[in-house]
Scaffold this motif. Structure first.
Motif, PDB file in Angstrom:
ATOM      1  N   GLY A 151      -5.275  -2.707   0.092  1.00 45.84           N
ATOM      2  CA  GLY A 151      -6.330  -1.996   0.814  1.00 45.84           C
ATOM      3  C   GLY A 151      -7.708  -2.630   0.706  1.00 45.84           C
ATOM      4  N   THR A 155      -9.382  -2.571   4.143  1.00 48.89           N
ATOM      5  CA  THR A 155      -9.678  -1.182   4.518  1.00 48.89           C
ATOM      6  C   THR A 155     -10.892  -0.664   3.752  1.00 48.89           C
ATOM      7  OG1 THR A 155      -7.313  -0.845   4.896  1.00 48.89           O
ATOM      8  CG2 THR A 155      -8.669   1.136   4.637  1.00 48.89           C
ATOM      9  N   ARG A 170      -6.410   8.550  -0.968  1.00 44.97           N
ATOM     10  CA  ARG A 170      -4.984   8.770  -0.746  1.00 44.97           C
ATOM     11  C   ARG A 170      -4.524   8.057   0.516  1.00 44.97           C
ATOM     12  NH1 ARG A 170      -4.126  11.391  -5.145  1.00 44.97           N
ATOM     13  NH2 ARG A 170      -5.531  13.083  -5.728  1.00 44.97           N
ATOM     14  N   ALA A 173      -6.097   4.528   8.099  1.00 42.38           N
ATOM     15  CA  ALA A 173      -5.469   3.350   8.715  1.00 42.38           C
ATOM     16  C   ALA A 173      -5.837   3.258  10.192  1.00 42.38           C
ATOM     17  CB  ALA A 173      -3.957   3.420   8.531  1.00 42.38           C
TER      18      ALA A 173
HETATM   19  N1  ADP Z   1      -5.906   4.789   2.121  1.00 47.23           N
HETATM   20  C1  ADP Z   1      -5.059   4.346   3.055  1.00 47.23           C
HETATM   21  N2  ADP Z   1      -4.369   5.214   3.838  1.00 47.23           N
HETATM   22  C2  ADP Z   1      -3.499   4.765   4.763  1.00 47.23           C
HETATM   23  N3  ADP Z   1      -3.220   3.481   4.984  1.00 47.23           N
HETATM   24  C3  ADP Z   1      -3.872   2.559   4.242  1.00 47.23           C
HETATM   25  C4  ADP Z   1      -4.820   2.933   3.260  1.00 47.23           C
HETATM   26  N4  ADP Z   1      -5.296   1.791   2.681  1.00 47.23           N
HETATM   27  C5  ADP Z   1      -4.682   0.766   3.293  1.00 47.23           C
HETATM   28  N5  ADP Z   1      -3.804   1.217   4.221  1.00 47.23           N
HETATM   29  C6  ADP Z   1      -2.892   0.401   5.046  1.00 47.23           C
HETATM   30  O1  ADP Z   1      -2.179  -0.462   4.160  1.00 47.23           O
HETATM   31  C7  ADP Z   1      -2.039  -1.750   4.723  1.00 47.23           C
HETATM   32  C8  ADP Z   1      -2.729  -2.789   3.825  1.00 47.23           C
HETATM   33  O2  ADP Z   1      -4.132  -2.509   3.797  1.00 47.23           O
HETATM   34  P1  ADP Z   1      -5.191  -3.697   3.861  1.00 47.23           P
HETATM   35  O3  ADP Z   1      -6.535  -3.066   3.833  1.00 47.23           O
HETATM   36  O4  ADP Z   1      -4.893  -4.614   4.984  1.00 47.23           O
HETATM   37  O5  ADP Z   1      -4.886  -4.400   2.465  1.00 47.23           O
HETATM   38  P2  ADP Z   1      -5.304  -5.864   1.938  1.00 47.23           P
HETATM   39  O6  ADP Z   1      -6.558  -6.238   2.641  1.00 47.23           O
HETATM   40  O7  ADP Z   1      -5.491  -5.678   0.468  1.00 47.23           O
HETATM   41  O8  ADP Z   1      -4.167  -6.769   2.226  1.00 47.23           O
HETATM   42  C9  ADP Z   1      -2.653  -1.672   6.108  1.00 47.23           C
HETATM   43  O9  ADP Z   1      -1.619  -1.405   7.025  1.00 47.23           O
HETATM   44  C10 ADP Z   1      -3.606  -0.500   6.015  1.00 47.23           C
HETATM   45  O10 ADP Z   1      -3.778   0.137   7.272  1.00 47.23           O
END
Ligand code: ADP
Ligand code: MG
Length: 214
Positions: free
Chosen positions: A13, A16, A174, A180
């Motif tokens: 995440g 995100t 959470r 997302a």
């Molecule tokens: N709190 C959250 N709730 C729902 N989905 C999430 C959340 N955090 C991350 N995701 C989802 O998890 C996946 C990985 O998140 P991402 O931010 O791309 O991680 P990273 O940059 O560490 O690889 C993505 O599909 C993202 O949409």
């Protein structure tokens, strides 16, 4: 302030959380620069979608997956901004190493699952390297993608307690669809419609913990 959202592990995440922190500060009226330090460039992609949608506030974003470029650009252009948020990851990421030396705060998102907890040892090595050449790096570990279970917080706090370099902040985010969905449109969950009060409360608590009302 310079904030790095980093972890050597993918899918925790980072992008995100980085997007949400950057946009939250921009919504507070700060001049923000989001730097995508990940080769995959997903933060940059998200901000491009935001720009194409004409979403305000506009977020300045650059993609510097190479550590020496990132360092040079932050030193030269960084002072024009009030807050810089760097999204950096990957085990051998030179961007992550460079970012740690430049940052005031490192935010480490992780999930309450074994693989993520083990990865804390990995990033702790990088933190030790950075601390050998600089003082004053504040390191925050926080739960992301947590399932709503009572023990998660306690377990996570106990895992982080093994690493004296890290501070556990009990502001778990959470796993929530609106978070997302918002990121997929280059948006923070704070500005996402329909409003999701729980997501907004969690993200606001994290923003306050990271910036400590600076
Ligand atoms: N709190 C959250 N709730 C729902 N989905 C999430 C959340 N955090 C991350 N995701 C989802 O998890 C996946 C990985 O998140 P991402 O931010 O791309 O991680 P990273 O940059 O560490 O690889 C993505 O599909 C993202 O949409
Ligand atoms: Mg990412």
């Amino acid at each position: 302030m310079i904030i790095t959202v980093g972890n050597t592990k993918g899918g925790v995440g980072k992008t995100t959380i980085a997007l949400n922190l950057a946009i939250a500060r921009a919504l507070q009226g700060r001049d923000v620069w989001l730097i995508d330090g990940d080769r995959q460039g997903t933060a940059q992609t998200a901000i491009t979608i935001r720009a194409e949608n004409g979403k305000q506030p506009a977020i300045s974003c650059a993609h510097y997956p190479d550590g020496s470029t990132l360092r040079a650009q932050v030193i030269q252009t960084g002072p024009k901004f009030q807050d810089i948020i760097i999204d950096a990851g990957g085990r051998d990421s030179t961007a992550l190493r460079a970012a740690l030396i430049l940052s005031d705060v490192l935010v480490i998102p992780f999930a309450p699952r074994s693989l993520d907890v083990w990865a804390l040892a990995d990033i702790d090595n990088l933190i030790q390297e950075a601390k050998a050449v600089r003082d004053g790096l504040r390191v925050i570990a926080m739960l992301n993608n947590a399932d709503p279970q009572g023990h998660d917080n306690d377990d996570a706090a106990a895992a982080v307690a093994d690493f004296p370099s890290m501070e556990y902040v009990a502001t778990p985010i959470r796993r929530r669809k609106p978070i997302a969905n918002a990121a997929g449109q280059g948006m923070s969950v704070l500005e996402y419609s329909p409003k999701d009060a729980k997501s907004i409360d969690e993200m606001t608590a994290l923003v306050n913990a990271v910036f400590m009302s600076n």
